[in-house]
Design a protein around this motif. Structure first.
Motif, short mmCIF file in Angstrom:
data_model
loop_
_atom_site.label_atom_id
_atom_site.label_comp_id
_atom_site.label_asym_id
_atom_site.label_seq_id
_atom_site.Cartn_x
_atom_site.Cartn_y
_atom_site.Cartn_z
N THR A 1 0.91 -1.25 -0.05
CA THR A 1 -0.28 -0.08 0.28
C THR A 1 1.12 1.57 0.07
OG1 THR A 1 0.07 -0.12 2.06
CG2 THR A 1 -2.01 -1.27 1.47
N GLY A 2 2.00 1.11 0.54
CA GLY A 2 2.36 1.88 0.53
C GLY A 2 2.91 3.07 1.72
N LYS A 3 2.06 1.95 2.61
CA LYS A 3 1.33 3.42 4.20
C LYS A 3 2.18 1.74 5.23
CE LYS A 3 -2.72 6.42 2.72
NZ LYS A 3 -3.81 5.61 3.66
N SER A 4 2.09 2.55 6.24
CA SER A 4 2.66 1.43 7.42
C SER A 4 1.88 0.72 7.91
CB SER A 4 3.69 2.25 8.63
OG SER A 4 2.76 2.97 9.06
N THR A 5 2.29 0.64 8.69
CA THR A 5 0.23 -0.50 9.30
C THR A 5 -0.02 0.73 10.31
OG1 THR A 5 1.45 -2.36 8.97
CG2 THR A 5 -0.06 -2.77 9.86
N THR A 6 0.63 0.75 11.16
CA THR A 6 0.60 1.88 12.25
C THR A 6 -0.42 3.42 11.33
OG1 THR A 6 2.20 1.27 13.38
CG2 THR A 6 0.92 3.85 13.83
N THR A 7 -0.06 3.76 9.87
CA THR A 7 -0.35 4.12 9.46
C THR A 7 -2.11 4.76 9.35
OG1 THR A 7 1.68 5.46 8.89
CG2 THR A 7 -0.49 6.77 7.60
N HIS A 8 -2.20 3.27 8.81
CA HIS A 8 -3.29 2.84 8.47
C HIS A 8 -4.23 2.81 10.14
CE1 HIS A 8 -3.21 1.28 4.23
NE2 HIS A 8 -1.83 1.13 4.35
N ILE A 9 -4.01 1.91 10.59
CA ILE A 9 -4.77 2.28 11.48
C ILE A 9 -4.49 3.62 12.66
CG2 ILE A 9 -4.14 1.58 14.65
CD1 ILE A 9 -2.74 -0.57 13.65
N THR A 10 -3.92 4.26 12.11
CA THR A 10 -4.03 5.67 12.79
C THR A 10 -5.14 6.21 12.30
OG1 THR A 10 -1.46 5.64 13.64
CG2 THR A 10 -3.10 7.86 13.44
N GLU A 11 -5.44 6.43 10.26
CA GLU A 11 -6.28 6.72 10.13
C GLU A 11 -7.70 6.72 10.34
OE1 GLU A 11 -4.59 6.53 6.27
OE2 GLU A 11 -3.06 8.41 6.13
N ARG A 12 -7.57 5.20 10.15
CA ARG A 12 -9.08 4.68 9.98
C ARG A 12 -9.69 4.64 12.17
NH1 ARG A 12 -13.32 4.22 10.35
NH2 ARG A 12 -15.23 2.73 9.42
N MET A 13 -8.72 5.34 12.95
CA MET A 13 -9.30 5.77 14.08
C MET A 13 -9.57 7.33 14.01
SD MET A 13 -6.23 3.23 16.98
CE MET A 13 -7.24 4.66 18.21
N ALA A 14 -9.03 8.22 13.96
CA ALA A 14 -8.99 9.01 13.41
C ALA A 14 -10.16 9.96 12.61
CB ALA A 14 -8.08 10.34 12.47
N SER A 15 -10.40 8.60 11.28
CA SER A 15 -12.51 8.64 11.36
C SER A 15 -13.00 8.40 11.57
CB SER A 15 -11.50 7.91 9.50
OG SER A 15 -13.02 7.67 9.00
N GLU A 16 -12.73 7.70 12.60
CA GLU A 16 -14.09 7.03 13.26
C GLU A 16 -14.25 8.36 14.86
OE1 GLU A 16 -17.39 4.27 14.82
OE2 GLU A 16 -16.19 5.01 13.29
#
Length: 300
Positions: A232-247
């Motif tokens: 994806t070009g993104k780190s695992t932590t970035t995916h988690i962080t972005e989804r938590m921020a969206s929620e």
């Protein structure tokens, strides 16, 4: 979206009815441009639409014109941006329990139409559109009848749509995901999306870190991180962080939970930790997203 009281976040009245019945079909042009508020982690979705749109599905984007069939899995994140002014068609939503009444039935997760890496969008000809329109109209009519076996009949209609799509789908598209990194990333993204939406403030988010997800998937965290970054070009932590921020944004905008409740629901031990997280990701503080009239209520 209506605000709710108490611990439970009720996505909408429509969502409650849908959970009770396990199925709903409706015509988009008769439904305020097709906007329905429901818990995506609970329901599969099939849309027959005509118009122009951009669909972001997992890690891919599609620019679509004309008539398409779209298949959404409740565990795979997607967004839909309508481009054309005129957008018409039909939608049906259904739970796995509704579609799969016995343990012997094959899970939709294995279908190439619904699985991540499959082909969720099928272009539809004008002739086939008329045929499929008839199936959706039949489902809408049937769901309102008192026929004792209407669920079985509706399942047959859903299966008919799925088989028509499979006949139109190129065989080479069935298994686009080949290598291990893609497979691991897809499983991670499914697991991440399955944590949301958060519907009860007394049931905090359980998986919050890359290590949490790696442990759940029985993988070494470094292996998971390499696979996700490579794919994806993104780190695992970035995916988690972005989804938590969206929620977090959704909870701030669409519930009356106070900031401390939201912080706890997202797994933060203290509200200040959540405030710092939110400001770091969004550049603003949580209260700035609250409707003006509700700001005075956040101290309770």
């Amino acid at each position: 979206m209506e605000k709710e009281k108490g611990n439970e976040r009720s996505v909408s009245t429509f969502n409650s009815e849908l959970k009770l019945k396990g199925f709903n079909a409706f015509q988009i042009e008769d439904d305020s441009n097709g906007v329905r508020e429901y818990s995506r982690k609970d329901f599969y979705k099939i849309c027959l639409t005509t118009g122009e749109s951009i669909i972001n599905y997992a890690d891919r984007s599609y620019v679509m014109k004309g008539t398409i069939l779209f298949f959404a899995n409740p565990n795979i994140p997607y967004s839909w941006e309508t481009i054309s002014r005129s957008y018409v068609g039909y939608t049906c939503l259904f739970s796995e329990d509704f579609y799969k009444p016995s343990d012997r039935s094959e899970s939709l997760q294995h279908s190439s139409l619904f699985k991540i890496g499959g082909t969720p969008i099928i272009p539809i000809s004008e002739e086939k559109r008329e045929f499929l329109n008839g199936i959706f109209r039949n489902m809408i009519i049937e769901q309102r009848t008192a026929y004792a076996f209407k669920d079985d009949l509706i399942r047959n209609y859903v299966n008919l749509i799925i088989h028509e799509a499979l006949k139109l789908q190129p065989a080479q598209d069935f298994d686009q995901v080949k290598n291990a990194s893609h497979r691991i990333t897809n499983v991670f993204l499914e697991l991440l999306e399955r944590q949301f939406p958060i519907e009860r403030k007394d049931r905090p988010l359980q998986l919050r870190t890359a290590q949490d997800y790696a442990s759940n998937l029985n993988l070494h965290v470094n292996y998971l991180n390499r696979a996700v970054k490579e794919t994806t070009g993104k780190s695992t932590t970035t995916h988690i962080t972005e989804r938590m921020a969206s929620e977090a944004k959704a909870l701030l905008l669409h519930t009356d939970w106070n900031v401390a409740d939201i912080a706890y629901a997202l797994g933060f031990e203290y509200p200040t930790y959540f405030n710092n997280f939110f400001k770091r990701i969004t550049g603003t503080n949580p209260m700035s997203l609250r409707p003006t009239e509700s700001i005075g209520d956040q101290t309770h």
